[in-house]
Every structure is written in structure tokens, then in C-alpha cells.
Design a protein around this motif. Structure first.
Motif, mmCIF file in Angstrom:
data_model
loop_
_atom_site.group_PDB
_atom_site.id
_atom_site.type_symbol
_atom_site.label_atom_id
_atom_site.label_comp_id
_atom_site.label_asym_id
_atom_site.label_seq_id
_atom_site.Cartn_x
_atom_site.Cartn_y
_atom_site.Cartn_z
ATOM 1 N N SER A 58 0.882 -1.180 0.000
ATOM 2 C CA SER A 58 0.000 0.000 0.000
ATOM 3 C C SER A 58 0.911 1.219 0.000
ATOM 4 N N GLY A 59 0.359 2.362 0.171
ATOM 5 C CA GLY A 59 1.219 3.548 0.271
ATOM 6 C C GLY A 59 1.850 3.931 -1.057
ATOM 7 N N SER A 60 2.796 4.868 -0.961
ATOM 8 C CA SER A 60 3.290 5.530 -2.170
ATOM 9 C C SER A 60 4.055 4.608 -3.121
ATOM 10 N N LEU A 61 4.709 3.583 -2.584
ATOM 11 C CA LEU A 61 5.437 2.684 -3.490
ATOM 12 C C LEU A 61 4.459 1.938 -4.393
ATOM 13 N N VAL A 73 8.404 1.547 3.422
ATOM 14 C CA VAL A 73 7.441 0.945 2.520
ATOM 15 C C VAL A 73 6.273 0.457 3.371
ATOM 16 N N ASP A 74 5.052 0.769 2.946
ATOM 17 C CA ASP A 74 3.885 0.328 3.716
ATOM 18 C C ASP A 74 3.302 -0.942 3.130
ATOM 19 N N VAL A 75 3.067 -1.898 4.006
ATOM 20 C CA VAL A 75 2.344 -3.103 3.612
ATOM 21 C C VAL A 75 1.138 -3.226 4.531
ATOM 22 N N SER A 148 -4.708 3.501 11.630
ATOM 23 C CA SER A 148 -3.996 4.700 11.175
ATOM 24 C C SER A 148 -2.586 4.694 11.765
ATOM 25 N N LYS A 149 -1.601 4.853 10.879
ATOM 26 C CA LYS A 149 -0.200 4.797 11.309
ATOM 27 C C LYS A 149 0.141 5.941 12.246
ATOM 28 N N ARG A 150 -0.608 7.033 12.095
ATOM 29 C CA ARG A 150 -0.286 8.219 12.866
ATOM 30 C C ARG A 150 -0.996 8.271 14.210
HETATM 31 MG MG LIG Z 1 3.920 5.825 3.014
#
Ligand SMILES: [Mg+2]
Ligand SMILES: Nc1ncnc2c1ncn2[C@@H]1O[C@H](COP(=O)(O)OP(=O)(O)OP(=O)(O)O)[C@@H](O)[C@H]1O
Length: 322
Positions: A58-61, A73-75, A148-150
Motif C-alpha cells: 500500500s502507500g506511495s510505493l 514501505v507500507d504493507v 492509522s499509522k499516525r
Molecule cells: Mg507511506
């Protein structure tokens, strides 16, 4: 009309050298992460009781919007978990324990809970994977409660549907949609460095760009597309509701406004991606947009290259080269 002193090609060259994560690096990282995901999938297949269901990059990559400065890198890790649905230490330890079993060659300290995710550090690859949990009950659209990561808050959403949503816009504007997003993320990153109160989440930037794309903004000329973005912020003052009809109709949205900024998750009309943004956050974004638009306008009208360059640097910092 006289050509502006800084051309679109020069902005593109800046993006390619200073802003974008190099394609080879992105490809390498994607391969590395996908190999790890494949390994995890096989391990989970052999351990059907482990609770790990599947994962998605997921995420920008995954979206092709990663910056040169990003190394995380988000998974999204889809899990079936019997305990309380809360991103607390107990739950993160539960995930870390399983990842340690799945990757027995890694030392335990390479797999550690970070705030609301579990971080896996690769010593030589120059890349870390953040496994971001999703509580999952088997929904066919891959909807589940994303942590949520934040903030650790649980958000009902679907990562693969987000990827599909962004891909649709990228397909309409090959290269350029993602490039404009990366330039804007870079700009927002500079603002965050200057002022710790400045917030502008990558996903929000993407959704605003998607809204502009859907309303006919062109992305192939970067100075124009950037100006269109800043102009939109100034005209709407970010007080206008942003929502999409890809996956639900307008009647699904809340009737009344409950947050200062409203940018709805394309997947879930009850999830306002900007719910946490305060009036102060909003006004800092508008002030920054005004500053950027003024600089771009001055650059456009500048009579010398040096003058134009100075204005572009007001937007993108001293690394900007004409
Ligand atoms: Mg990200
Ligand atoms: N508030 C939210 N609601 C629903 N999904 C979200 C939310 N925030 C993030 N996501 C999901 O997480 C993904 C990652 O978004 P995020 O804004 O954290 O950064 P990114 O695209 O990885 O960019 P970068 O890490 O380079 O800043 C999004 O594409 C989306 O799928």
C-alpha cells in the motif's frame, strides 16, 4: 506569448533528479517487498491458524508516488484477530511474534512494534517495511479496519480499492498525474520542515488532485497544474466538501458538516480523511498555497531567469535548479 523563463522541461528535470524516487530503486524495493509478501503468504498457508490472512503493498510505493526521501514501505497486513480490536501493544506484539516465526533468519530486533505498526528492518537493503494492520472479516472488496499509522485510530476502508481509484486517474493522465502529486508532496514536505504545525497528508494531496483531474484540470504542464492546485485551495479555502462517486453515491455522505475540512474516503462515505484537521491546520495550508501561487505567478512574469529561479526556489527550496 513570451515563453516563461523556467520551462516545463526544467521543472520535469528537477522532479526527476531531486523529487522522484528513482525508478530502479522503486522497482528494486517493490521486488524485495513482493518477495517478502510471497514468503509470508506461503508461511501463512502452512499455518492456517496463525491469523494472518493476506497482505497488500500500500502507500506511495504501490501508487507510484514515492519521493526520493522516502525509505519506508507500507504493507497492509490483513489479520483475523480474536482479541479486542485495538492497536495496542498486545496486538502489535501478536503480529510481531508471527512475523518472527515467518522470518526465522531475521534477528528479533529486526522485527519490532513501532507506534501503530510493526517495522521490519533490512540491514543491507536500505529499506524498512511498515506492516500496517487491518482487522479483517473476509469482506469481498477487502474492506476492513485499517489502523492509522499516525493516530492508531481504526478506519473502515479498503487498500486495494484505493489503489484502483488512484490507478484510474493515473491511466487518464499517464506519468503526469503521479508527477504532479510528487511535486506537491515535495512542496508540502518543505513546509513541514519549516513549521511543525503545518500538516498536509499525502493521501489528501492525492485526493485533491483526483478531484481536480475529475473536473478537467490538465496535468501535462507542471507549472500550470501546480498553479491550478494552489488556485483551487485559495478559491475553495478548503471549505468545500470533496467526495467521489466511484464507489458510492452522494446521498451516502453525511448530511451536515462535522469537521473543518472534508475530504471523503472514496471507499467509505463515513470516513473523512481530513477529520483531524483543525482551523489552524486549514489556514496554514491556505497561507502556504497563497505564497506558492504568488511565487509561481511572479516566476511566470519574471523578466530574467535569475528572478524566475528565485521565485521557484520560494516554492521548492534551494535545490531547485533551472
Ligand atoms: Mg507511506
Ligand atoms: N485517513 C485515511 N483513511 C483511509 N485510508 C487511509 C487514510 N490515511 C491513509 N490511508 C491509506 O494509506 C495509504 C497511504 O497513505 P499516506 O498518506 O500515509 O501516505 P503515502 O501515500 O504512503 O505517502 P508518503 O508515505 O510518501 O507520504 C493511502 O493510499 C490509503 O490507502
Amino acid at each position: 506569448m513570451i515563453a516563461p523563463p523556467i520551462s516545463n522541461a526544467e521543472v520535469r528535470a528537477f522532479a526527476e533528479t531531486k523529487v522522484n524516487l528513482a525508478k530502479e530503486t522503486a522497482d528494486e524495493r517493490r521486488k524485495k517487498v513482493n518477495d517478502e509478501r510471497e514468503h509470508l503468504k506461503n508461511w501463512a498457508g502452512e499455518h492456517p491458524e496463525c491469523g494472518i490472512v493476506k497482505s497488500y503493498l500500500s502507500g506511495s510505493l504501490a501508487k507510484g508516488t514515492a519521493l526520493k526521501t522516502s525509505s519506508d514501505v507500507d504493507v497492509a497486513l490483513y489479520v483475523r484477530y480474536e482479541g479486542e480490536r485495538k492497536a495496542d501493544r498486545k496486538f502489535l506484539d501478536w503480529i510481531a511474534a508471527r512475523l518472527r516465526q515467518a522470518y526465522p533468519l531475521m534477528t528479533p530486533d529486526q522485527i519490532e512494534p513501532s507506534e501503530y505498526a510493526v517495522k521490519v528492518t533490512y540491514k543491507n537493503a536500505g529499506v524498512d517495511i511498515d506492516f500496517v494492520p487491518v482487522f479483517y472479516d473476509g469482506d469481498k472488496d477487502n474492506k476492513g479496519w485499517l489502523v492509522s499509522k499516525r493516530t492508531g485510530e481504526l478506519l473502515m476502508t479498503s487498500v486495494p480499492m484505493h489503489l484502483d481509484f488512484i490507478r484510474k486517474r493515473k491511466k487518464l493522465y499517464p506519468q503526469h498525474f503521479a508527477q504532479v502529486v510528487r511535486l506537491l508532496k515535495y512542496w508540502a514536505g518543505k513546509k513541514k520542515e519549516d513549521d511543525e504545525q503545518f500538516r498536509f497528508k499525502s493521501f489528501m494531496i492525492e485526493l485533491i488532485c483526483a478531484h481536480l483531474a475529475d473536473s478537467g484540470t490538465q496535468f501535462d504542464n507542471y507549472p500550470d497544474a501546480l498553479s491550478a492546485f494552489f488556485n483551487y485551495l485559495l478559491e475553495s479555502e478548503l471549505k468545500e466538501r470533496i467526495a467521489f462517486t466511484d464507489y458510492y453515491g452522494p446521498s451516502a455522505l453525511p448530511k451536515s458538516k462535522s469537521s473543518v475540512v472534508e475530504i471523503f474516503d472514496p471507499v467509505n462515505p463515513e470516513n473523512n480523511v481530513a477529520a483531524q484537521y483543525t482551523e489552524r491546520n486549514r489556514s496554514l495550508i491556505i497561507a502556504a498555497a497563497q505564497e506558492a501561487l504568488d511565487a509561481l505567478n511572479e516566476a511566470h512574469m519574471a523578466s530574467t531567469k535569475a528572478d524566475a529561479l528565485e521565485n521557484w526556489r520560494r516554492v521548492f527550496g534551494l535545490t531547485f535548479k533551472g
